[in-house]
Design an enzyme around this catalytic site. Structure first.
Site, mmCIF file in Angstrom:
data_model
loop_
_atom_site.group_PDB
_atom_site.id
_atom_site.type_symbol
_atom_site.label_atom_id
_atom_site.label_comp_id
_atom_site.label_asym_id
_atom_site.label_seq_id
_atom_site.Cartn_x
_atom_site.Cartn_y
_atom_site.Cartn_z
ATOM 1 N N ARG A 139 5.079 -9.835 -9.203
ATOM 2 C CA ARG A 139 4.065 -9.234 -10.080
ATOM 3 C C ARG A 139 4.546 -9.261 -11.519
ATOM 4 O O ARG A 139 3.797 -9.515 -12.447
ATOM 5 C CB ARG A 139 3.774 -7.802 -9.645
ATOM 6 C CG ARG A 139 2.628 -7.674 -8.672
ATOM 7 C CD ARG A 139 2.791 -8.570 -7.442
ATOM 8 N NE ARG A 139 1.711 -8.383 -6.492
ATOM 9 C CZ ARG A 139 1.707 -7.421 -5.571
ATOM 10 N NH1 ARG A 139 2.741 -6.601 -5.444
ATOM 11 N NH2 ARG A 139 0.674 -7.305 -4.760
ATOM 12 N N ASP A 168 3.761 -13.884 -4.879
ATOM 13 C CA ASP A 168 2.555 -13.080 -4.663
ATOM 14 C C ASP A 168 1.399 -13.746 -5.393
ATOM 15 O O ASP A 168 1.553 -14.840 -5.956
ATOM 16 C CB ASP A 168 2.780 -11.627 -5.113
ATOM 17 C CG ASP A 168 2.070 -10.645 -4.186
ATOM 18 O OD1 ASP A 168 0.834 -10.760 -4.066
ATOM 19 O OD2 ASP A 168 2.743 -9.789 -3.577
ATOM 20 N N HIS A 237 -1.981 -12.997 -0.101
ATOM 21 C CA HIS A 237 -1.174 -12.871 -1.327
ATOM 22 C C HIS A 237 -0.687 -14.236 -1.826
ATOM 23 O O HIS A 237 0.466 -14.383 -2.251
ATOM 24 C CB HIS A 237 0.031 -11.936 -1.098
ATOM 25 C CG HIS A 237 -0.340 -10.478 -1.026
ATOM 26 N ND1 HIS A 237 -0.681 -9.744 -2.137
ATOM 27 C CD2 HIS A 237 -0.428 -9.624 0.021
ATOM 28 C CE1 HIS A 237 -0.960 -8.491 -1.764
ATOM 29 N NE2 HIS A 237 -0.825 -8.392 -0.458
ATOM 30 N N GLU A 299 -1.614 -7.521 4.346
ATOM 31 C CA GLU A 299 -2.871 -7.548 3.598
ATOM 32 C C GLU A 299 -3.482 -8.939 3.511
ATOM 33 O O GLU A 299 -3.686 -9.474 2.424
ATOM 34 C CB GLU A 299 -2.628 -6.991 2.185
ATOM 35 C CG GLU A 299 -2.162 -5.553 2.220
ATOM 36 C CD GLU A 299 -1.857 -4.984 0.834
ATOM 37 O OE1 GLU A 299 -2.038 -3.781 0.646
ATOM 38 O OE2 GLU A 299 -1.421 -5.756 -0.052
ATOM 39 N N TRP A 365 5.338 -0.128 6.939
ATOM 40 C CA TRP A 365 5.098 0.349 5.573
ATOM 41 C C TRP A 365 3.845 1.176 5.403
ATOM 42 O O TRP A 365 3.761 2.023 4.520
ATOM 43 C CB TRP A 365 5.059 -0.830 4.599
ATOM 44 C CG TRP A 365 3.822 -1.696 4.663
ATOM 45 C CD1 TRP A 365 3.610 -2.753 5.508
ATOM 46 C CD2 TRP A 365 2.639 -1.566 3.874
ATOM 47 N NE1 TRP A 365 2.376 -3.294 5.293
ATOM 48 C CE2 TRP A 365 1.747 -2.585 4.284
ATOM 49 C CE3 TRP A 365 2.239 -0.705 2.852
ATOM 50 C CZ2 TRP A 365 0.487 -2.760 3.726
ATOM 51 C CZ3 TRP A 365 0.975 -0.881 2.286
ATOM 52 C CH2 TRP A 365 0.115 -1.887 2.724
#
Ligand code: TNX
Length: 530
Positions: A139, A168, A237, A299, A365
């Site tokens: 990021r 990412d 991602h 995700e 997580w």
């Protein structure tokens, strides 16, 4: 006064008296161990191994049976370290470093000062074998030196796994020889747009590490007993990868992401894509000796596959019930591949959504339920619980905290966390350890990263090494001593009394957004504001 040992050792018997360690010292013990001691301590102390110097350090390997254990004695004859193995040695050195004056944690020795040690006897061993610090360099690209500084505090605190999140949506930091556009295109974005602001900043951001830089980093970590586990996040991602190589996805060509969140563009899992990923894995294996190769898995929305005839055809040709099974299919391919190379696949807890995956190690997580569920499935696991161990959340409810992603996790919350709380008793054996996460959507500089990392990292070390339940006041007394060590190194931690004026968000670019003030500032159960 507290010796300020963080984490606290199993047994600590203070003596009365002090020993001044000579800077040029003869070391009894095997040469590689003596060299390691000097390599770690020399920069801040000036320590030299000198056979003609006074004999004041003894290294005794192999006397203890428990993995990672050591004893450390300082008395009138000097320093004696006994240890079971390499892990025990590096931990003994970390404790010795904490017994030395705080200035020795600096980058250079303090001229004219003395290496005074208190008489003491310490017996110690870790609670958990895996004591991890994750850092997201995707990021925001973190300059190489900041990673070295992070390794130094990790060693100081007896943490032993650096989980390096290298890719990412917003950037790709790992070169792959046969995929040059990963460094040319995927490694940078034109600008950045935080969730809470209406406009992007208009400033390009990027960078990548060369293989040699990473190899040197890995070597530096290894001397300090730290394993560097690389992560390439797939099959979600991946906006940066797909900006460089759109043929591995579907739909419009889109640039490297400038905003954050869970994006819907994911890999199209053809045979060509799988082959491409294998080439990436091959180079990870070449550069990183870590037993663990982390391939993300978090995700990954299935929207794109559900809307795609090509994905439906792929699923059918592989005998899968639906496109929803494509990710699991892919993870299994990768598990087989990584395993065939003698390594272990690691992933986030979503990789168990369709059931256990024997042979993989999983970072649990999402929250307490996923911790419990992951444990019940019997995979080896690392506790990364976002409700307690996410160091990208605010450190206090105060309005002056600099902008962060949301929620609240104080160092006291970390200290009070019992990692096994949500793990059924008969599954404690699958928990390898515990890990703090530094997701970097909101810290673009080493200074801000260090603000978010410390002092929560010290609290993490306490629960990972010693156990939870330390009294916060007693811990704070030790922490004050520990923070003086970080001062010596110029690390910009958050003081226990709150941010310095220059660490506050103020009213400018780092101001705490309105949605994170008041109620939104203090309820850790709140959903992230996006
Ligand atoms: C969730 S934790 C993510 C990251 C974000 C983080 C922000 C995980 C496996 N995925 O992509 O950076 O939340 O807290």
């Amino acid at each position: 006064m507290s010796l300020g040992l963080v984490p606290s050792p199993r047994l600590l018997q203070p003596g009365s008296g002090t020993f001044d360690l000579p800077v040029a010292v003869a070391i009894d013990g095997n040469a590689p161990d003596a060299e390691r001691l000097v390599a770690i301590l020399a920069p801040g102390t000036g320590l030299r191994w000198d056979e003609s110097g006074p004999s004041a350090v003894r290294l005794v390997r192999g006397e203890l049976a428990e993995p990672g254990s050591y004893t450390l004695v300082v008395d009138e004859s000097g320093v004696t370290l006994s240890y079971s193995d390499d892990a025990g040695l590096v931990s003994a050195i970390a404790t010795l470093r904490q017994l030395l004056p705080a200035w020795t944690f600096g980058a250079a020795p303090l001229p004219g000062a003395t290496l005074t040690l208190p008489y003491v006897r310490i017996e110690d061993a870790p609670r958990f074998a895996w004591r991890g610090q994750h850092v997201d360099v995707a990021r925001h690209f973190l300059p190489l030196d900041a990673l070295y500084r992070l390794l130094d505090t990790m060693h100081l605190h007896k943490l032993n796994v650096l989980h390096l999140h290298l890719t990412d949506d917003q950037g790709w930091r790992f070169p792959v020889t046969s995929l040059p556009r990963l460094t040319e295109v995927a490694s940078w974005r034109t600008e950045t747009k935080p969730y809470f602001l209406d406009t992007a900043d208009g400033t390009p951001h990027g960078g990548y590490y060369t293989h040699d830089q990473l190899r040197a980093l890995v070597g530096y970590a290894a001397v300090r007993g730290i394993d560097v586990m690389p992560e390439v996040d797939l099959p979600g991602h991946v906006r940066a990868l797909l900006a460089a190589y759109p043929e591995y996805g579907e739909g419009e060509v889109e640039p490297v992401a400038t905003g954050y969140g869970v994006l819907t563009k994911v890999l199209h899992l053809t045979d060509e894509t799988v082959e491409m990923v294998k080439r990436i894995v091959d180079e990870l294996i070449e550069v990183f000796p870590s037993q663990y190769i982390h391939l993300g898995g978090d995700e990954c929305p299935k929207d794109q596959w559900r809307a795609s005839q090509a994905a439906a055809a792929l699923a059918e040709s592989r005998g899968l019930g639906s496109v929803d099974d494509l990710q699991r299919w892919f993870t299994e391919q990768m598990l087989d591949y990584v395993t065939s190379k003698g390594r272990t696949l690691a992933g986030w807890d979503e990789i168990l959504d369709e059931g256990p995956l024997p042979g993989a190690v999983v970072n649990a997580w999402r929250g307490p339920e996923e911790v419990a569920r992951t444990a019940a499935q019997g995979n080896d696991m690392i506790i990364s619980n976002s409700r307690r161990l996410y160091f990208d959340y605010y450190q206090s409810a105060a309005d002056e905290e600099p902008m962060a992603i949301g929620r609240l996790i104080t160092w006291q919350d970390v200290l009070a966390y019992e990692p096994l709380a949500d793990v059924p008793e008969d599954r404690h054996n699958v928990v390898r350890g515990v890990q703090g996460q530094l997701w970097a959507e909101y810290f673009g500089t080493p200074t801000l990263l260090e603000y978010m990392a410390h002092p929560r990292q010290a609290a993490l070390a306490e629960i990972a090494w010693s156990g939870s339940g330390a009294d916060p006041d007693e811990f704070a007394a030790r922490l004050e001593v520990d923070l003086a060590r970080l001062d010596a190194r110029g690390i910009s931690y958050r003081p226990l009394s709150g941010p310095h004026p220059w660490q506050q968000g103020g009213t400018g670019r780092l101001a705490r957004p309105v949605v994170h003030r008041g109620e939104g500032a203090i309820n850790p159960e709140d959903k992230l504001q996006q």
